[in-house]
Design a protein around this motif. Sequence first.
Motif, PDB file in Angstrom:
ATOM      1  N   ALA A  50      12.836  16.406  -3.894  1.00  0.00           N
ATOM      2  CA  ALA A  50      12.272  15.880  -3.093  1.00  0.00           C
ATOM      3  C   ALA A  50      11.325  14.678  -3.495  1.00  0.00           C
ATOM      4  O   ALA A  50      11.471  13.726  -2.847  1.00  0.00           O
ATOM      5  N   LEU A  51      10.921  14.573  -4.678  1.00  0.00           N
ATOM      6  CA  LEU A  51      10.065  13.497  -5.381  1.00  0.00           C
ATOM      7  C   LEU A  51      11.016  12.346  -5.340  1.00  0.00           C
ATOM      8  O   LEU A  51      10.786  11.213  -5.045  1.00  0.00           O
ATOM      9  N   LEU A  52      12.285  12.750  -6.119  1.00  0.00           N
ATOM     10  CA  LEU A  52      13.174  11.324  -6.337  1.00  0.00           C
ATOM     11  C   LEU A  52      14.044  10.955  -4.774  1.00  0.00           C
ATOM     12  O   LEU A  52      14.090   9.760  -4.951  1.00  0.00           O
ATOM     13  N   GLN A  53      13.997  11.933  -3.959  1.00  0.00           N
ATOM     14  CA  GLN A  53      14.208  11.376  -2.619  1.00  0.00           C
ATOM     15  C   GLN A  53      13.316  10.399  -2.023  1.00  0.00           C
ATOM     16  O   GLN A  53      13.778   9.167  -1.466  1.00  0.00           O
ATOM     17  N   ASN A  54      12.097  10.568  -2.164  1.00  0.00           N
ATOM     18  CA  ASN A  54      11.235   9.752  -1.805  1.00  0.00           C
ATOM     19  C   ASN A  54      11.153   8.299  -2.367  1.00  0.00           C
ATOM     20  O   ASN A  54      11.141   7.392  -1.791  1.00  0.00           O
ATOM     21  N   THR A  55      11.184   8.501  -3.862  1.00  0.00           N
ATOM     22  CA  THR A  55      11.311   6.863  -4.429  1.00  0.00           C
ATOM     23  C   THR A  55      12.529   6.338  -4.027  1.00  0.00           C
ATOM     24  O   THR A  55      12.506   5.133  -3.815  1.00  0.00           O
ATOM     25  N   GLN A  56      13.626   6.992  -3.766  1.00  0.00           N
ATOM     26  CA  GLN A  56      15.121   6.368  -3.785  1.00  0.00           C
ATOM     27  C   GLN A  56      14.926   5.756  -2.203  1.00  0.00           C
ATOM     28  O   GLN A  56      15.502   4.625  -2.135  1.00  0.00           O
ATOM     29  N   LYS A  57      14.395   6.372  -1.446  1.00  0.00           N
ATOM     30  CA  LYS A  57      14.332   5.769  -0.154  1.00  0.00           C
ATOM     31  C   LYS A  57      13.426   4.598   0.007  1.00  0.00           C
ATOM     32  O   LYS A  57      13.725   3.564   0.790  1.00  0.00           O
ATOM     33  N   ARG A  58      12.286   4.626  -0.675  1.00  0.00           N
ATOM     34  CA  ARG A  58      11.465   3.482  -0.757  1.00  0.00           C
ATOM     35  C   ARG A  58      12.234   2.299  -1.415  1.00  0.00           C
ATOM     36  O   ARG A  58      12.195   1.234  -0.997  1.00  0.00           O
ATOM     37  N   ALA A  59      12.881   2.422  -2.527  1.00  0.00           N
ATOM     38  CA  ALA A  59      13.807   1.510  -3.221  1.00  0.00           C
ATOM     39  C   ALA A  59      14.905   1.109  -2.240  1.00  0.00           C
ATOM     40  O   ALA A  59      15.127  -0.467  -2.278  1.00  0.00           O
ATOM     41  N   ASP A  60      15.600   1.902  -1.388  1.00  0.00           N
ATOM     42  CA  ASP A  60      16.568   1.418  -0.582  1.00  0.00           C
ATOM     43  C   ASP A  60      15.920   0.444   0.566  1.00  0.00           C
ATOM     44  O   ASP A  60      16.621  -0.364   0.922  1.00  0.00           O
TER      45      ASP A  60
ATOM     46  N   HIS B 235       0.776  -0.904   0.048  1.00  0.00           N
ATOM     47  CA  HIS B 235      -0.138  -0.076  -0.036  1.00  0.00           C
ATOM     48  C   HIS B 235       0.939   1.245   0.003  1.00  0.00           C
ATOM     49  O   HIS B 235       1.775   1.430   0.711  1.00  0.00           O
ATOM     50  N   LEU B 236       0.777   2.062  -0.943  1.00  0.00           N
ATOM     51  CA  LEU B 236       1.499   3.344  -1.141  1.00  0.00           C
ATOM     52  C   LEU B 236       0.581   4.545  -0.856  1.00  0.00           C
ATOM     53  O   LEU B 236      -0.743   4.475  -1.150  1.00  0.00           O
ATOM     54  N   GLY B 237       0.828   5.484  -0.147  1.00  0.00           N
ATOM     55  CA  GLY B 237      -0.140   6.663   0.058  1.00  0.00           C
ATOM     56  C   GLY B 237       0.027   7.687  -1.227  1.00  0.00           C
ATOM     57  O   GLY B 237       0.638   7.124  -2.208  1.00  0.00           O
ATOM     58  N   VAL B 238      -0.834   8.715  -1.233  1.00  0.00           N
ATOM     59  CA  VAL B 238      -0.892   9.380  -2.357  1.00  0.00           C
ATOM     60  C   VAL B 238       0.252  10.022  -2.761  1.00  0.00           C
ATOM     61  O   VAL B 238       0.711  10.048  -3.909  1.00  0.00           O
ATOM     62  N   PHE B 239       1.053  10.488  -1.611  1.00  0.00           N
ATOM     63  CA  PHE B 239       2.348  11.216  -2.223  1.00  0.00           C
ATOM     64  C   PHE B 239       3.368  10.083  -2.818  1.00  0.00           C
ATOM     65  O   PHE B 239       3.981  10.548  -3.770  1.00  0.00           O
ATOM     66  N   ASP B 240       3.330   8.904  -1.933  1.00  0.00           N
ATOM     67  CA  ASP B 240       4.334   8.031  -2.623  1.00  0.00           C
ATOM     68  C   ASP B 240       3.926   7.653  -4.104  1.00  0.00           C
ATOM     69  O   ASP B 240       4.813   7.302  -4.909  1.00  0.00           O
ATOM     70  N   ARG B 241       2.481   7.493  -4.372  1.00  0.00           N
ATOM     71  CA  ARG B 241       2.124   7.284  -5.759  1.00  0.00           C
ATOM     72  C   ARG B 241       2.321   8.200  -6.681  1.00  0.00           C
ATOM     73  O   ARG B 241       3.166   7.986  -7.828  1.00  0.00           O
ATOM     74  N   PHE B 242       2.308   9.320  -6.205  1.00  0.00           N
ATOM     75  CA  PHE B 242       2.536  10.790  -6.908  1.00  0.00           C
ATOM     76  C   PHE B 242       4.131  10.548  -7.372  1.00  0.00           C
ATOM     77  O   PHE B 242       4.735  11.080  -8.431  1.00  0.00           O
ATOM     78  N   ALA B 243       4.898  10.612  -6.395  1.00  0.00           N
ATOM     79  CA  ALA B 243       6.371  10.613  -6.465  1.00  0.00           C
ATOM     80  C   ALA B 243       6.890   9.424  -7.345  1.00  0.00           C
ATOM     81  O   ALA B 243       7.883   9.593  -8.184  1.00  0.00           O
ATOM     82  N   THR B 244       6.268   8.257  -7.385  1.00  0.00           N
ATOM     83  CA  THR B 244       6.541   7.211  -8.355  1.00  0.00           C
ATOM     84  C   THR B 244       6.347   7.717  -9.683  1.00  0.00           C
ATOM     85  O   THR B 244       6.926   7.448 -10.621  1.00  0.00           O
ATOM     86  N   GLN B 245       5.330   8.255 -10.046  1.00  0.00           N
ATOM     87  CA  GLN B 245       4.796   8.542 -11.259  1.00  0.00           C
ATOM     88  C   GLN B 245       5.603   9.675 -11.819  1.00  0.00           C
ATOM     89  O   GLN B 245       5.997   9.842 -12.900  1.00  0.00           O
ATOM     90  N   ALA B 246       6.091  10.723 -10.899  1.00  0.00           N
ATOM     91  CA  ALA B 246       6.855  11.814 -11.392  1.00  0.00           C
ATOM     92  C   ALA B 246       8.207  11.374 -11.563  1.00  0.00           C
ATOM     93  O   ALA B 246       8.806  11.706 -12.628  1.00  0.00           O
TER      94      ALA B 246
END
Length: 127
Positions: free
Chosen positions: A69-79, A8-19
């Motif tokens: 900010a957006l790419l940090q979010n996706t990188q942290k989740r990947a890490d 389950h990903l939140g709205v911001f996480d889904r947005f960050a992934t799409q961005a």
Amino acid sequence: MPSEVGNHLGVFDRFATQASNFVSRAWFFVLCVLLVVIWAPSVLVLPDIDTWQLIINTVTTIVTFLLVALLQNTQKRADDAVQHKLNAIAEGLSAMMDRLARDHPELRDDRDELRQAVGLEERESAE
């Protein structure tokens, strides 16, 4: 072993992934180059050089700030996902070494060293 990483990903996480998917394409880079190519000759239209520089500096600063900010979010989740997978592999290897230690006692020290190196906590047994 149940996964601690939820799907389950939140709205911001889904947005960050799409961005992240959007800006990692080659055509996005071409779009950025095109923006600079369009901006460069605007020096002839704008009244002074300071305004001309201010436009590109402002645009690039805002875009950079938001993308970081957006790419940090996706990188942290990947890490976090990679770390979870590595912990699962280390846990499985540790369990296998524990079973094999019955026949090869020298593996017990190696198992303990592995668990300590990756930070796996000892499980309390109910036995």
